[in-house]
Design an enzyme around this catalytic site. Structure first.
Site, PDB file in Angstrom:
ATOM      1  N   LEU A  42       0.821  -1.216   0.000  1.00  9.31           N
ATOM      2  CA  LEU A  42       0.000   0.000   0.000  1.00  9.31           C
ATOM      3  C   LEU A  42       0.855   1.265   0.000  1.00  9.31           C
ATOM      4  O   LEU A  42       1.873   1.337   0.672  1.00  9.31           O
ATOM      5  CB  LEU A  42      -0.918  -0.001   1.225  1.00  9.31           C
ATOM      6  N   HIS A  43       0.411   2.229  -0.770  1.00  8.17           N
ATOM      7  CA  HIS A  43       1.053   3.548  -0.809  1.00  8.17           C
ATOM      8  C   HIS A  43      -0.037   4.607  -0.723  1.00  8.17           C
ATOM      9  O   HIS A  43      -1.223   4.278  -0.592  1.00  8.17           O
ATOM     10  CB  HIS A  43       1.913   3.702  -2.070  1.00  8.17           C
ATOM     11  N   GLU A  44       0.369   5.860  -0.822  1.00  9.19           N
ATOM     12  CA  GLU A  44      -0.560   6.972  -0.639  1.00  9.19           C
ATOM     13  C   GLU A  44      -1.742   6.910  -1.619  1.00  9.19           C
ATOM     14  O   GLU A  44      -2.842   7.358  -1.299  1.00  9.19           O
ATOM     15  CB  GLU A  44       0.222   8.289  -0.760  1.00  9.19           C
ATOM     16  N   HIS A  46      -3.347   4.182  -2.592  1.00  5.26           N
ATOM     17  CA  HIS A  46      -4.359   3.325  -1.947  1.00  5.26           C
ATOM     18  C   HIS A  46      -4.996   4.051  -0.764  1.00  5.26           C
ATOM     19  O   HIS A  46      -6.195   3.972  -0.543  1.00  5.26           O
ATOM     20  CB  HIS A  46      -3.711   2.039  -1.409  1.00  5.26           C
ATOM     21  N   GLY A 157      -8.634   3.061  -8.244  1.00  4.85           N
ATOM     22  CA  GLY A 157      -7.826   4.227  -8.620  1.00  4.85           C
ATOM     23  C   GLY A 157      -7.898   4.524 -10.114  1.00  4.85           C
ATOM     24  O   GLY A 157      -7.987   3.618 -10.945  1.00  4.85           O
ATOM     25  N   ASP A 160      -5.130   3.177 -13.020  1.00  4.09           N
ATOM     26  CA  ASP A 160      -5.419   2.069 -13.932  1.00  4.09           C
ATOM     27  C   ASP A 160      -6.721   2.410 -14.651  1.00  4.09           C
ATOM     28  O   ASP A 160      -7.774   1.852 -14.350  1.00  4.09           O
ATOM     29  CB  ASP A 160      -5.538   0.771 -13.155  1.00  4.09           C
ATOM     30  N   GLN A 163      -8.557  -0.310 -16.600  1.00  3.88           N
ATOM     31  CA  GLN A 163      -9.123  -1.259 -15.623  1.00  3.88           C
ATOM     32  C   GLN A 163     -10.425  -0.714 -15.043  1.00  3.88           C
ATOM     33  O   GLN A 163     -11.410  -1.442 -14.889  1.00  3.88           O
ATOM     34  CB  GLN A 163      -8.107  -1.515 -14.509  1.00  3.88           C
ATOM     35  N   MET A 194       2.077   7.433  -8.302  1.00  4.60           N
ATOM     36  CA  MET A 194       2.426   6.418  -7.293  1.00  4.60           C
ATOM     37  C   MET A 194       1.979   5.042  -7.772  1.00  4.60           C
ATOM     38  O   MET A 194       0.899   4.887  -8.331  1.00  4.60           O
ATOM     39  CB  MET A 194       1.763   6.748  -5.971  1.00  4.60           C
ATOM     40  N   SER A 196       2.784   0.590  -6.756  1.00  4.83           N
ATOM     41  CA  SER A 196       3.553  -0.402  -5.986  1.00  4.83           C
ATOM     42  C   SER A 196       4.768  -0.854  -6.779  1.00  4.83           C
ATOM     43  O   SER A 196       5.754  -1.330  -6.211  1.00  4.83           O
ATOM     44  CB  SER A 196       2.678  -1.617  -5.664  1.00  4.83           C
TER      45      SER A 196
END
Ligand code: PAF
Length: 297
Positions: A42-44, A46, A157, A160, A163, A194, A196
């Site tokens: 997880l990053h900012e 997410h 998000g 993507d 997606q 950002m 992963s």
């Protein structure tokens, strides 16, 4: 050895039975449930989706599952970053109600034989062109997650972007009773979206990586100044290639259909490019153009 996740202050539900038992009383009490599906690391980006979920629902579930069936054999399934313990520590600070952490045996038990096959936006010639199994894998796992957790709201998000379009189509086509929402792409201070996968970049590649968002911004600015998309994109491609990127695509599409953009609807500039062994994707909104050819800001 006992699973450290089982002793974590965040409620971890590793099975379908456990997550269903967890959400059932919330549903019975009429509480609104949001799901943020993730593959962890997880990053900012997410976390901004988690905050968005928190604002809109009484209960928030985050799922963490690195979904093997959305990776082709030559892709990065085995090296994809996995850091469950630190993800859970991070989520504990957000007051998340539950984290759904199935393993591959729970999601795809022996004898599993179903796959959701997507056309429409999944066949736009973008990610699907270089990642042939990706969208069927994503659609299959997300359909399962939505059926398992049965949230009112699911948040994905915009990074993507294709997606997101595919998942909106999935929910529409299967009449899944869930609202799909999106959250904006979070960026590092230098503009890099950002992801992963950014941890794969070497220091030299990391220094070059913001060139991708700069190139997109240059196309956007050029369009706003009355330039033609084709010429602006060609210049951006040349600059990216000279900087060391290998481009899969850099295209301007209709933001809703992902088909051809005719200028008078919302557009989306989408890019996928390699830096060494790392594949980066990004996209930005392009405003419609007035009948006299000017971008409407
Ligand atoms: O965007 C992702 O992290 C994944 O593709 C998703 C939607 C969680 C499905 O595995």
């Amino acid at each position: 050895m006992s699973d450290p996740a089982l002793h974590h202050p965040v409620l971890c539900c590793p099975t379908v039975e456990a997550i269903r038992a967890c959400v059932a009383p919330w549903r019975q009490a009429g509480e609104r449930i949001a799901l943020v599906p993730t593959m962890g690391a997880l990053h900012e980006g997410h976390l901004s989706l988690v905050r968005q979920a928190r604002r809109q629902a009484e209960r928030v579930v985050v799922s963490i599952f690195v979904n093997p069936i959305q990776f082709a054999p030559n892709e990065d399934f085995s090296s994809y970053p996995r850091q469950l313990q630190s993800d859970l520590d991070l989520l504990a600070t957000f007051g998340i109600d539950a984290v759904f952490t199935p393993d591959a045996g729970v999601m795809y038990p022996a004898g599993f034989a179903t796959s959701i096959s997507m056309a429409g936006p999944a066949a736009a010639g973008l990610e699907d062109a270089s990642r042939p199994v990706f969208f069927n894998g994503v659609a299959t796992v997300v359909a399962k997650l939505l059926i398992q957790v049965a949230p009112d709201l699911a948040i994905f998000g915009e990074k993507d972007f294709q997606q997101l379009a595919v998942l909106k189509q999935l929910v529409l086509d299967l009449d899944l009773p869930v609202m799909v929402q999106s959250g904006p792409t979070m960026r590092e201070a230098d503009g890099l979206a950002m992801s992963s996968r950014n941890v794969y970049l070497s220091a030299a590649e990391r220094a070059l990586a913001p060139g991708l968002s700069r190139a997109m911004q240059a196309v956007k600015t050029g369009l706003a100044a009355g330039g033609t998309a084709q010429a602006l994109i060609r210049t951006a491609e040349t600059e990216l290639e000279q900087a060391g990127f290998r481009i899969d695509y850099l295209v301007l599409r209709d933001a809703t259909t992902l088909g051809e953009w005719h200028g008078h609807s919302e557009g989306r500039l989408l890019v996928a490019a390699w830096l060494g062994k790392t594949r980066l994707i990004d996209n930005i909104a392009i405003a419609p153009v007035d009948p006299d050819g000017q971008i409407k800001e």
